[in-house]
Design a protein around this motif. Sequence first.
Motif, PDB file in Angstrom:
ATOM      1  N   GLU A   1       0.605  15.562   3.325  1.00 28.68           N
ATOM      2  CA  GLU A   1       1.551  14.462   3.277  1.00 28.68           C
ATOM      3  C   GLU A   1       2.509  14.671   2.101  1.00 28.68           C
ATOM      4  OE1 GLU A   1      -0.295  10.537   4.666  1.00 28.68           O
ATOM      5  OE2 GLU A   1      -1.846  11.507   3.494  1.00 28.68           O
ATOM      6  N   SER A   2       3.478  13.764   1.941  1.00 28.72           N
ATOM      7  CA  SER A   2       4.383  13.935   0.816  1.00 28.72           C
ATOM      8  C   SER A   2       3.586  13.819  -0.478  1.00 28.72           C
ATOM      9  CB  SER A   2       5.517  12.914   0.863  1.00 28.72           C
ATOM     10  OG  SER A   2       5.046  11.666   1.239  1.00 28.72           O
TER      11      SER A   2
ATOM     12  N   TYR B   1     -10.583  14.229   5.183  1.00 26.84           N
ATOM     13  CA  TYR B   1      -9.127  14.039   5.136  1.00 26.84           C
ATOM     14  C   TYR B   1      -8.473  14.650   6.368  1.00 26.84           C
ATOM     15  CZ  TYR B   1      -4.268  14.284   3.610  1.00 26.84           C
ATOM     16  OH  TYR B   1      -2.910  14.164   3.550  1.00 26.84           O
TER      17      TYR B   1
ATOM     18  N   LEU C   1      -6.284  12.735   9.146  1.00 27.00           N
ATOM     19  CA  LEU C   1      -4.917  13.110   9.533  1.00 27.00           C
ATOM     20  C   LEU C   1      -4.813  13.238  11.043  1.00 27.00           C
ATOM     21  CD1 LEU C   1      -3.596  15.877   7.107  1.00 27.00           C
ATOM     22  CD2 LEU C   1      -2.831  13.520   7.328  1.00 27.00           C
TER      23      LEU C   1
ATOM     24  N   ALA D   1      -4.954   9.971  12.683  1.00 29.23           N
ATOM     25  CA  ALA D   1      -3.829   9.082  12.392  1.00 29.23           C
ATOM     26  C   ALA D   1      -2.636   9.346  13.295  1.00 29.23           C
ATOM     27  CB  ALA D   1      -3.402   9.242  10.935  1.00 29.23           C
TER      28      ALA D   1
ATOM     29  N   LEU E   1      -8.554   1.679  12.371  1.00 24.19           N
ATOM     30  CA  LEU E   1      -7.624   2.255  11.409  1.00 24.19           C
ATOM     31  C   LEU E   1      -8.213   3.562  10.907  1.00 24.19           C
ATOM     32  CD1 LEU E   1      -5.060   1.854   9.970  1.00 24.19           C
ATOM     33  CD2 LEU E   1      -6.231   0.453   8.304  1.00 24.19           C
ATOM     34  N   ALA E   2      -7.448   4.628  11.023  1.00 27.35           N
ATOM     35  CA  ALA E   2      -7.971   5.947  10.679  1.00 27.35           C
ATOM     36  C   ALA E   2      -8.244   6.082   9.193  1.00 27.35           C
ATOM     37  CB  ALA E   2      -6.971   7.009  11.112  1.00 27.35           C
ATOM     38  N   ILE E   3      -7.328   5.624   8.391  1.00 26.69           N
ATOM     39  CA  ILE E   3      -7.469   5.865   6.962  1.00 26.69           C
ATOM     40  C   ILE E   3      -6.813   4.722   6.218  1.00 26.69           C
ATOM     41  CG2 ILE E   3      -5.378   7.274   6.896  1.00 26.69           C
ATOM     42  CD1 ILE E   3      -6.727   8.953   4.737  1.00 26.69           C
ATOM     43  N   ARG E   4      -7.468   4.288   5.163  1.00 27.30           N
ATOM     44  CA  ARG E   4      -6.918   3.196   4.379  1.00 27.30           C
ATOM     45  C   ARG E   4      -6.320   3.718   3.092  1.00 27.30           C
ATOM     46  NH1 ARG E   4      -8.812  -1.583   6.656  1.00 27.30           N
ATOM     47  NH2 ARG E   4     -10.365  -1.081   8.206  1.00 27.30           N
ATOM     48  N   GLY E   5      -5.600   2.864   2.402  1.00 29.76           N
ATOM     49  CA  GLY E   5      -5.071   3.210   1.079  1.00 29.76           C
ATOM     50  C   GLY E   5      -3.961   4.243   1.159  1.00 29.76           C
ATOM     51  N   GLU E   6      -3.462   4.617   0.004  1.00 32.43           N
ATOM     52  CA  GLU E   6      -2.346   5.548  -0.054  1.00 32.43           C
ATOM     53  C   GLU E   6      -2.716   6.770  -0.859  1.00 32.43           C
ATOM     54  OE1 GLU E   6       1.374   3.890  -0.885  1.00 32.43           O
ATOM     55  OE2 GLU E   6       0.766   1.858  -0.387  1.00 32.43           O
TER      56      GLU E   6
ATOM     57  N   ARG F   1     -10.140   7.214  -0.722  1.00 30.98           N
ATOM     58  CA  ARG F   1      -9.747   6.853   0.638  1.00 30.98           C
ATOM     59  C   ARG F   1     -10.773   7.301   1.675  1.00 30.98           C
ATOM     60  NH1 ARG F   1      -4.121   9.464   1.621  1.00 30.98           N
ATOM     61  NH2 ARG F   1      -3.710   7.681   2.970  1.00 30.98           N
TER      62      ARG F   1
ATOM     63  N   SER G   1       5.293   1.799  -3.460  1.00 31.72           N
ATOM     64  CA  SER G   1       5.374   2.997  -2.625  1.00 31.72           C
ATOM     65  C   SER G   1       6.096   2.646  -1.319  1.00 31.72           C
ATOM     66  CB  SER G   1       3.971   3.494  -2.316  1.00 31.72           C
ATOM     67  OG  SER G   1       3.352   2.596  -1.422  1.00 31.72           O
TER      68      SER G   1
ATOM     69  N   ARG H   1       5.531  -2.766   4.207  1.00 31.86           N
ATOM     70  CA  ARG H   1       4.705  -3.959   4.413  1.00 31.86           C
ATOM     71  C   ARG H   1       5.466  -5.202   3.936  1.00 31.86           C
ATOM     72  NH1 ARG H   1      -0.917  -2.913   5.217  1.00 31.86           N
ATOM     73  NH2 ARG H   1      -1.288  -0.684   5.093  1.00 31.86           N
TER      74      ARG H   1
ATOM     75  N   ASP I   1       4.749   8.803   5.911  1.00 31.75           N
ATOM     76  CA  ASP I   1       3.767   9.845   6.203  1.00 31.75           C
ATOM     77  C   ASP I   1       2.828   9.400   7.326  1.00 31.75           C
ATOM     78  OD1 ASP I   1       4.071  12.133   4.655  1.00 31.75           O
ATOM     79  OD2 ASP I   1       3.549  11.017   2.857  1.00 31.75           O
ATOM     80  N   VAL I   2       2.127  10.376   7.911  1.00 33.69           N
ATOM     81  CA  VAL I   2       1.261  10.079   9.052  1.00 33.69           C
ATOM     82  C   VAL I   2       0.251   8.971   8.757  1.00 33.69           C
ATOM     83  CG1 VAL I   2      -0.023  11.176  10.897  1.00 33.69           C
ATOM     84  CG2 VAL I   2       1.215  12.574   9.269  1.00 33.69           C
ATOM     85  N   THR I   3      -0.416   9.036   7.614  1.00 34.64           N
ATOM     86  CA  THR I   3      -1.464   8.049   7.362  1.00 34.64           C
ATOM     87  C   THR I   3      -0.854   6.664   7.138  1.00 34.64           C
ATOM     88  OG1 THR I   3      -1.505   8.610   5.023  1.00 34.64           O
ATOM     89  CG2 THR I   3      -3.064   9.738   6.427  1.00 34.64           C
ATOM     90  N   MET I   4       0.325   6.628   6.532  1.00 31.95           N
ATOM     91  CA  MET I   4       1.021   5.349   6.353  1.00 31.95           C
ATOM     92  C   MET I   4       1.504   4.826   7.702  1.00 31.95           C
ATOM     93  SD  MET I   4       1.178   3.992   3.523  1.00 31.95           S
ATOM     94  CE  MET I   4      -0.443   4.593   3.123  1.00 31.95           C
TER      95      MET I   4
ATOM     96  N   ALA J   1       0.164   5.313  10.560  1.00 33.25           N
ATOM     97  CA  ALA J   1      -0.973   4.749  11.280  1.00 33.25           C
ATOM     98  C   ALA J   1      -1.260   3.339  10.777  1.00 33.25           C
ATOM     99  CB  ALA J   1      -2.191   5.639  11.093  1.00 33.25           C
ATOM    100  N   GLN J   2      -1.159   3.154   9.471  1.00 36.77           N
ATOM    101  CA  GLN J   2      -1.457   1.836   8.911  1.00 36.77           C
ATOM    102  C   GLN J   2      -0.433   0.794   9.349  1.00 36.77           C
ATOM    103  OE1 GLN J   2      -2.308   1.964   4.697  1.00 36.77           O
ATOM    104  NE2 GLN J   2      -3.426   3.869   4.920  1.00 36.77           N
TER     105      GLN J   2
ATOM    106  N   HIS K   1      -0.986  -0.109  12.886  1.00 34.29           N
ATOM    107  CA  HIS K   1      -2.137  -0.987  12.943  1.00 34.29           C
ATOM    108  C   HIS K   1      -1.755  -2.416  12.539  1.00 34.29           C
ATOM    109  CE1 HIS K   1      -6.448  -1.014  13.426  1.00 34.29           C
ATOM    110  NE2 HIS K   1      -6.520  -1.878  12.435  1.00 34.29           N
TER     111      HIS K   1
END
Lengths: 291, 330, 316, 317
Positions: free
Chosen positions: B46-47, B244, B248, B251, B264-269, B285, D153, D159, D183-186, D188-189, D192
């Motif tokens: 990710e970034s 991780y 990914l 997600a 939800l696949a993954i929480r937090g940043e 995470r 962020s 949000r 990003d992908v994980t964001m 997805a959130q 959701h």
Amino acid sequence: MSSAADASAPARRGIGRALLADPMGLAGLVLVTIFLLMALLAPWIAPYDPIALDVKAKFQPPSAAHWAGTDHLGRDLLSRIIWGARLALGIAITSVGIAGAIGLVLGLIAGYGPRWLDSILVLVFDSMSSLPMIFFALAVITVLGPGTTTLIIVIVLVSFPAYARLIRTQTLALSGADYILAEKAMGAGTGRIIFRHLLPNVVGPLVILICMDIPVVIMLEAGLSYLNLGVKPPSPSWGNILSEGYNALRQAPHVVIVAGIPLVLATLGFTFLGEGLRDVLDPRGAGRRWG
Amino acid sequence: MTGVLELRNLSVALPLGGFFSRARLPILLDVDLSVARGESVALVGESGSGKTTLARAVMGLQHVTGGTVAFDGQVVEGAAGLARLRRDAAMMFQDATASLSPRLTVGYLVTEPFRIHGQPLPDPEGTARDLLAKVGLPPAIARRYPHELSGGQARRVGVARALALRPRLVIADEPTAGLDVSVQAEVLNLMSDLRAEMGLAYLIITHNLALVRHVADRVVVLYLGRIVEEGPTAQVFAAPAHPYTASLIAAEPRPDPRQRRTDLAIRGEVPSILRRPSGCEFHTRCPVARDICRHTAPALAPLGAGRQARCHFADQQQNQQGVKHAVEHR
Amino acid sequence: MLAYAIRRLGLSVLILIVVMTAMYGMVFLVPGDPASLALGPRATPELKEALRERMGLDQPILTQILYFFGNVLQGDLGIDVWSKRPVLEQILEVFPNTLILGVVALGWALVMGILLGCAAVVWRDSWADRLLGVLSVSVISVPSFVVAIYALIVFAVWLNWLPAIGAGEAGDLGSQIRALILPAFAVGIGWVGYLARLIRASMLEVMEAPHIRTARAFGMRERDIVFRHALRVAIVPTISILAVGFGSILSSAVFVESVFSRPGIGTLITGAVEKRNYPVVMGTVLFMTGFYLLVVTAADLLIARLDPRVRDVLRG
Amino acid sequence: MSVLSVEDLSVSYRIPGGRLRAVRDVSLSVGRGEVLGIMGESGCGKSTLAAAMIGLLPAGASVDGGVIRLNGADMLRLPVDEQRRLRGQSVAMVFQDPMTAFNPVLTIGRQLADFIGAHDAARHNRADIAAMLEKVGIPDPARCLGRYPHELSGGMRQRVAIAAALLMQPDVLIADEPTTALDVTMEAQIIHLLRDLRTSFDGAIVIVTHHLGVIAELCDRVAVMYAGEVVEEAAVDALFHDPRHPYTRALLSCDPAVVQPGIGHLPTIGGRIPDLSALPPGCAFAARCAMTDATCASPVPRHRAAGRSVLCHRSKA
């Protein structure tokens, strides 16, 4: 090498035409051309010798013989103004030319060279431009004594830091640009990067800034000459004419009025031209600016 | 076996600013990575994962604070080494339009590598035409300026320029970023055609997992500047060893309304690199983090079959399933 | 924040020291010693020697520079070689005149500039906008001392409405204000145009920003968007330009003071330059540079207060 | 009953020497509790359509015809101030780039308060705002209100943007590429979060995106746009599993995410979208379509069937 692959000239087609289409740019171009012609052709178009005295004919108002009248020594004001254009533009163009060259080189060095050199140069530029221009100029004149050479030195010294800073900022911004990285990634040498890829993209803003600076420089020359700290009399600087006319303000106001006009028109002309050039060369912000 | 590109303990740290401060901020930490001849490796993250920094470090565009880059079995050293690397390896930038010098024509730009490296260029116009034809662009494009190109065209010009000197390795940073789906497929096809034709190796840097599945033989996952998983693409996608990687993959939105995820696949940043978590840096995470993860950093451990993962529980098959389960169906 | 302020001021002082050292050095680099230059070619050797001693020129250059800075730290800018009065005393005597001129000129320019700039934004692309545009560019480029001379001819000589010279009678506020009008007009006029342009350009830029679109999408009134959201962003670049511009206001003041024979820093220093009165020139330059750096530093601090992004960059 | 409906809407941009027809005769509607997806590639007119729906067309764009109804009222013919009042209150928008969507020199709290204050100063309640932030998953809402945008962020800002849009309990929420900059994980959130909202938010949601995955994850019904027109409209399952328009089929088949790995070449759509200022008569997709025949050069009929419409000569709904 006229192949398409070698057509490295920037897309400059139509800059002239675009300038002519813009009323302000056109007005600027006309005024600047007139002053340039006056400067170049002064010996042939000035009706009288600009420093020939004729005390009997002093303070004559405008007439058929003297279109702009005469001054306190009977000199023909029109001739003095025409020769004054030569002096004003000569000094302005010479000095901003030198300053531009110095600024370009130092700016490129600071922007693309090693960091420590950049730090030193920036401190120098900052120190010089942190002085209010006029006080710095007066300090230099005190040291060197008034005169044309001093004037050119003063103008070079007060203008080049701004040019160098501009070039440095541009170079620095561009040296992080993707296309410069791409060139480096292909193995392009420093010379190629500077001359082929950086220079063509940084000179545009410099040309505009210089064009916008010429009126400031003309004003500085006239102003200092007006204070008797610039071009020495009897040279026909517009500032000298103003200063001499000022001493006889109540007696012969036409001298000051007439001498102010070319100064106003020349500064207007160069500013309009600079504005026009900026809109043409950098069309992105054009809608936001006036013109 | 030596690969075309071998990175050993590559580290990059940026000065933290401040004139007298010597403090540095680690961006990449001890990255080992190799790309074999003709192989296509994807670097995923990710970034903030440091993937673009890695590409730049390889090409000598980023000052390296530790480790080595070897190209064709030779450690890249000095100006000559760098020049050789830059001749035999090429880079494609994420923003294709911005990577073309704005005041030069496409014709000049695609033939520039010849000029830079002093290669013979008897017929610049013809060479430009051939290169453009190879990437499917008409010869008339040679007279255009970069700002006159569409995104897809600029991308193709980037490919043409990268291929001009028949390199052995192409580093492609987000090669399809900002392109529409249909154009994206064209660029990917072009890249795979050229790979088959010229025996190129690719190092593809991307966050787009769908793309990875199609173009990469092997995938390397970065998290906060460290490799957390590495292995053959098919195997990694089928059974990710690091939570991780699993997150990914989970997600990625699937273009099928019948396969909607209800969890939800993954929480937090992604944590800030200014404040790296203790222990395993992913524990903040991680859905399966335990006590040990909070204070002990796992090492990148081999799992066999060319796979490695940086997780305390990666080698426990049972646990792997557990991770997968936790991520997919919480 | 405080650390930044101290760092910023430290840099300014450093710049000031560099500048003064360079100027001092320059005096010695040019051919001919300052004493004979000041006295002219006909001075006797004894006279020159006496002056040289008084100016401290018989000391090694380094000693002189250190001595000079030592004195500056104690608030002593030297003694005028001609009138034998302390330089600082002379400066402080006339400085208020120049300061008032600068502040009043900048003040009216600021008010007019913001009004015209906002007017141009409101009437964007109309003939009024265009007219304001041409006018602003025109007044920016016209030299202030020419404006001063023309204004003097019209309002003081022909119409006889306002005084032609001086700064007014001491203690007579009315006459002081009357004497201030023409000079402040001449110094400020260019800045009206400049500020109008600046405000217009930065307002238009801000109005195109995505966050303004957000504000519109939430149904905010256009008036509230302009004054509560856009102006806060647009004012930041204006402040820094304003501070740097104070230097050019001072430059204009030098010429304009001379036109109106108005006692001030300008008349003080031009007189000194003509007579090659080094201590006065050096003292004035030092004083004005220091003052100017103070203004610029204050503006930077203000910007840091107004823009949280700058604040954070500085803190980090 | 639809909350928002667009009827025969056409929008064009003034360009040198003509008009660029960005949106052509688009008819769509969305009801309470429904999520409508507007999908298409760049230049298809989806963002222009979204901007028109909230009455914020960019300079140079103008509505050539058609009606936009919000709760039955004709938005385009309302006085400017009435239109403004609807924005934020009845129809709210979330933009693509969370980085630039907020004013950089004002705190989040101040901006949200200003947005509410534009309609109803009485509801200017810090506790309510904080509660809404909490609802969209912001950990420490009270602290967040005192922060400046750059201190959050990208995911957090998006949000906040969603919370801001929901604060006034609008009837329609329009999200223009809400996850594209993340990003992908964001992503997805945020997906959701948007899906979770459906349980508490009874308005309509419109998602504008080029991302097939986002559409599949979130939407009930989808409109596919091409060259300014809606070429196909269908329920999400039908669209993904039984696409009828040749463009929809081609688009779905190009996505690397659906193609099985290892098949070699990815499918592509040859050619480019037509010049929107000089459109050909008949079907705009004809030049790139595999099933073109002579009839395609004549005006295209719209076939309608249960919950479905297709703009094509050769395929039926």
